[in-house]
Design a protein around this motif. Structure first.
Motif, PDB file in Angstrom:
ATOM      1  N   LYS A   4      -9.226  24.276 -16.330  1.00 25.90           N
ATOM      2  CA  LYS A   4      -7.889  23.707 -16.116  1.00 25.90           C
ATOM      3  C   LYS A   4      -6.818  24.688 -16.571  1.00 25.90           C
ATOM      4  O   LYS A   4      -5.795  24.856 -15.906  1.00 25.90           O
ATOM      5  N   GLN A   6      -7.157  27.956 -16.803  1.00 30.14           N
ATOM      6  CA  GLN A   6      -7.163  29.082 -15.870  1.00 30.14           C
ATOM      7  C   GLN A   6      -6.431  28.727 -14.581  1.00 30.14           C
ATOM      8  O   GLN A   6      -5.655  29.531 -14.058  1.00 30.14           O
ATOM      9  N   GLU A   7      -6.668  27.523 -14.075  1.00 31.55           N
ATOM     10  CA  GLU A   7      -5.986  27.086 -12.844  1.00 31.55           C
ATOM     11  C   GLU A   7      -4.475  27.021 -13.069  1.00 31.55           C
ATOM     12  O   GLU A   7      -3.701  27.453 -12.217  1.00 31.55           O
ATOM     13  N   TRP A   8      -4.102  26.482 -14.215  1.00 26.06           N
ATOM     14  CA  TRP A   8      -2.670  26.376 -14.532  1.00 26.06           C
ATOM     15  C   TRP A   8      -2.060  27.773 -14.617  1.00 26.06           C
ATOM     16  O   TRP A   8      -0.990  28.011 -14.078  1.00 26.06           O
ATOM     17  N   TRP A   9      -2.759  28.711 -15.286  1.00 24.74           N
ATOM     18  CA  TRP A   9      -2.270  30.072 -15.444  1.00 24.74           C
ATOM     19  C   TRP A   9      -2.100  30.759 -14.090  1.00 24.74           C
ATOM     20  O   TRP A   9      -1.100  31.408 -13.837  1.00 24.74           O
ATOM     21  N   LEU A  10      -3.088  30.571 -13.238  1.00 25.71           N
ATOM     22  CA  LEU A  10      -3.022  31.206 -11.923  1.00 25.71           C
ATOM     23  C   LEU A  10      -1.964  30.578 -11.017  1.00 25.71           C
ATOM     24  O   LEU A  10      -1.462  31.232 -10.101  1.00 25.71           O
ATOM     25  N   SER A  11      -1.618  29.324 -11.312  1.00 26.89           N
ATOM     26  CA  SER A  11      -0.593  28.666 -10.501  1.00 26.89           C
ATOM     27  C   SER A  11       0.815  29.151 -10.861  1.00 26.89           C
ATOM     28  O   SER A  11       1.754  28.913 -10.108  1.00 26.89           O
ATOM     29  N   LEU A  12       0.953  29.833 -11.993  1.00 25.08           N
ATOM     30  CA  LEU A  12       2.260  30.335 -12.406  1.00 25.08           C
ATOM     31  C   LEU A  12       2.574  31.632 -11.677  1.00 25.08           C
ATOM     32  O   LEU A  12       1.688  32.412 -11.353  1.00 25.08           O
ATOM     33  N   THR A  13       3.873  31.851 -11.472  1.00 24.72           N
ATOM     34  CA  THR A  13       4.287  33.128 -10.889  1.00 24.72           C
ATOM     35  C   THR A  13       4.169  34.197 -11.969  1.00 24.72           C
ATOM     36  O   THR A  13       4.053  33.891 -13.156  1.00 24.72           O
ATOM     37  N   GLN A  17       4.288  33.813 -16.036  1.00 24.79           N
ATOM     38  CA  GLN A  17       3.188  34.268 -16.884  1.00 24.79           C
ATOM     39  C   GLN A  17       3.712  35.176 -18.006  1.00 24.79           C
ATOM     40  O   GLN A  17       3.267  35.071 -19.144  1.00 24.79           O
TER      41      GLN A  17
END
Length: 162
Positions: A4, A6-13, A17
């Motif tokens: 979760k 990692q998904e949240w981190w990758l969803s950020l621009t 980040q």
């Protein structure tokens, strides 16, 4: 849980980040300062102040050792009761030891003495001289810190040993 995050981190621009990474670094620095650096720093300064007080006390004792030794040589033999009244003994010996008696009250077989803003080193030298040279012993003592460093407020009950 890890997925979760990692998904949240990758969803950020990439800009978001960077902001989150900077915030995490700042939060880490705050935790380090609060939990590690500040207690070490505070304890160091307290230890340094304590050391300075003890060095000052040692220097005072070294400076006055000859005076105490000379006074002890002129005093009468150890623990022998004085022919002077206990009030005279206390007043005279306090003056010799540069101790200012704030209040003095004579009662049946003892004397109550109040000392304000007295150097603790001088106090103990004086009490030892009273005991050794005049046979005057402490029956009760209350010692409180003064507002000034190295000084104490003292309440004593003194009596001649029998």
């Amino acid at each position: 849980m890890n997925n979760k995050i990692q998904e949240w981190w990758l969803s950020l621009t990439s800009r978001e980040q960077w902001i989150v990474a900077i915030m995490l670094v700042l939060a880490g620095l705050m935790v380090f300062k609060t939990l590690i650096w500040q207690p070490i720093h505070t304890n160091y300064h307290q230890a340094q102040a304590s050391l300075n007080n003890k060095v000052a006390l040692l220097q005072w004792v070294q400076q006055h050792a000859e005076q105490v030794a000379a006074y002890s040589q002129h005093a009468k033999p150890s623990g022998e009761p004085s022919q002077e009244s206990i009030s005279q003994v206390i007043t005279t010996s306090a003056s010799v030891n540069q101790i200012r008696v704030s209040k003095f009250q004579t009662e049946d077989h003892h004397v109550l003495v109040w000392l304000d803003n007295t150097a603790s080193a001088r106090l103990f030298v004086w009490l030892n001289a009273l005991k050794q040279d005049y046979g005057v012993a402490v029956q009760r003592i209350t010692i409180n810190n003064s507002d000034e460093a190295g000084l104490v407020n003292v309440r004593l009950m003194l009596a001649v040993e029998e």
